[in-house]
Write an enzyme that holds these catalytic residues in place. Structure first.
Site, short mmCIF file in Angstrom:
data_model
loop_
_atom_site.label_atom_id
_atom_site.label_comp_id
_atom_site.label_asym_id
_atom_site.label_seq_id
_atom_site.Cartn_x
_atom_site.Cartn_y
_atom_site.Cartn_z
N VAL A 21 0.82 -1.21 0.00
CA VAL A 21 0.00 0.00 0.00
C VAL A 21 0.86 1.27 0.00
O VAL A 21 0.32 2.37 -0.05
CB VAL A 21 -0.97 0.03 1.20
CG1 VAL A 21 -1.97 -1.10 1.11
CG2 VAL A 21 -0.22 0.02 2.53
N GLY A 22 2.19 1.10 0.06
CA GLY A 22 3.06 2.27 -0.04
C GLY A 22 3.79 2.65 1.23
O GLY A 22 4.21 3.80 1.39
N LYS A 23 4.00 1.68 2.13
CA LYS A 23 4.68 2.00 3.40
C LYS A 23 6.10 2.49 3.16
O LYS A 23 6.57 3.40 3.85
CB LYS A 23 4.72 0.76 4.31
CG LYS A 23 3.40 0.29 4.81
CD LYS A 23 3.57 -0.82 5.85
CE LYS A 23 4.41 -1.98 5.37
NZ LYS A 23 3.79 -2.69 4.23
N THR A 24 6.80 1.88 2.21
CA THR A 24 8.21 2.23 2.01
C THR A 24 8.35 3.63 1.44
O THR A 24 9.23 4.40 1.86
CB THR A 24 8.90 1.20 1.10
OG1 THR A 24 8.79 -0.10 1.70
CG2 THR A 24 10.37 1.53 0.91
N LYS A 40 14.12 -0.85 9.64
CA LYS A 40 13.15 -1.90 9.27
C LYS A 40 13.47 -3.10 10.15
O LYS A 40 14.44 -3.81 9.91
CB LYS A 40 13.31 -2.25 7.79
CG LYS A 40 12.46 -3.42 7.32
CD LYS A 40 11.14 -2.97 6.78
CE LYS A 40 10.38 -4.15 6.17
NZ LYS A 40 9.14 -3.74 5.51
N ASP A 51 13.84 -3.01 1.64
CA ASP A 51 13.22 -1.71 1.88
C ASP A 51 14.24 -0.69 2.37
O ASP A 51 14.15 0.49 2.05
CB ASP A 51 12.07 -1.85 2.88
CG ASP A 51 10.90 -2.64 2.29
OD1 ASP A 51 10.76 -2.68 1.06
OD2 ASP A 51 10.14 -3.22 3.08
N GLN A 192 -0.21 9.26 -7.09
CA GLN A 192 0.23 8.19 -7.98
C GLN A 192 1.23 8.79 -8.96
O GLN A 192 0.86 9.45 -9.92
CB GLN A 192 -0.97 7.61 -8.73
CG GLN A 192 -0.66 6.40 -9.58
CD GLN A 192 -0.36 5.18 -8.73
OE1 GLN A 192 -0.92 5.00 -7.65
NE2 GLN A 192 0.53 4.33 -9.22
#
Length: 217
Positions: A21-24, A40, A51, A192
């Site tokens: 979902v775009g955590k990084t 991490k 990551d 996006q």
């Protein structure tokens, strides 16, 4: 040079409503905005392009320290499965916050309810580390349900949610409902983009610096 805000070091645990979902990307933006350290705790799979490698490639400040993972697992799978494949069991007692006086961004693995071993979840790790959460949400069919469930679970453990980041294509109807229902603080959204590089991350980081300068966290 370190930003003059916030006045005290921030320690955020970045988790998501699910995987991918775009955590990084969110972690990279926060790391660059605060010139924070990055950690991490558990990396499962992609050890040559982890990551940590990704965030390191995206931030451009010279203050960030990248702390080594507590666990580096070969299999790209749920941490409890990846660990079992190597004949080990993850132990929360082995996961200790890095020693730093700087801001710190901690990126979780998957979502809140991802298992780390046969008894404990990412949720338990967040609670053990006693960190505020930044929740990353992405709009897709079912994302309202997933977002609200993640919020309810975090609040059931009295874990403070500092705010929510909407990542990807915007959906005003979904986002407005989530914010109205949860009363969460929205951090600046991440759109996006065709690609994320240091320039893109730097642009978002400036928005976040402006946000932190005007919002007491």
């Amino acid at each position: 040079m370190q930003p003059a805000f916030p006045a005290h070091p921030k320690r955020y645990f970045v988790t998501g409503i699910g995987t991918d979902v775009g955590k990084t990307i969110a972690s990279a933006v926060l790391t660059e905005a605060l010139q924070a350290d990055y950690w991490k705790p558990v990396q499962a799979g992609n050890l040559e392009d982890s990551d940590t490698h990704t965030v390191r490639s995206l931030v451009s400040n010279s203050s960030t320290v990248f702390h080594p993972e507590a666990y580096r697992l070969q299999m790209p799978a749920s941490p409890h499965t990846a660990a079992a494949a190597e004949g080990i069991e993850l132990s929360l007692s082995e996961v200790q916050l890095p020693s730093t006086q700087n801001h710190l961004i901690v990126e979780g693995a998957g979502g809140v309810m991802v298992p780390l071993n046969n008894q404990e979840l990412v949720l338990d790790l967040i609670q053990k580390l006693n960190l505020e959460v930044v929740l990353v949400s992405r709009n897709y069919l079912g994302s309202i349900n997933h977002t609200l469930m993640a919020v309810e679970v975090l609040r059931s453990r009295n874990i403070r949610i500092a705010g929510i980041i909407f990542n990807g294509e915007p959906n005003a109807s979904s986002e407005e409902f989530i914010l109205r229902y949860t009363q969460l603080t929205p951090f600046p959204a991440i759109g996006q983009e065709e690609r994320f590089d240091q320039s893109t991350i730097s642009g978002y980081a400036q928005r976040y610096r402006n946000y932190f300068a005007t919002h007491e966290q």
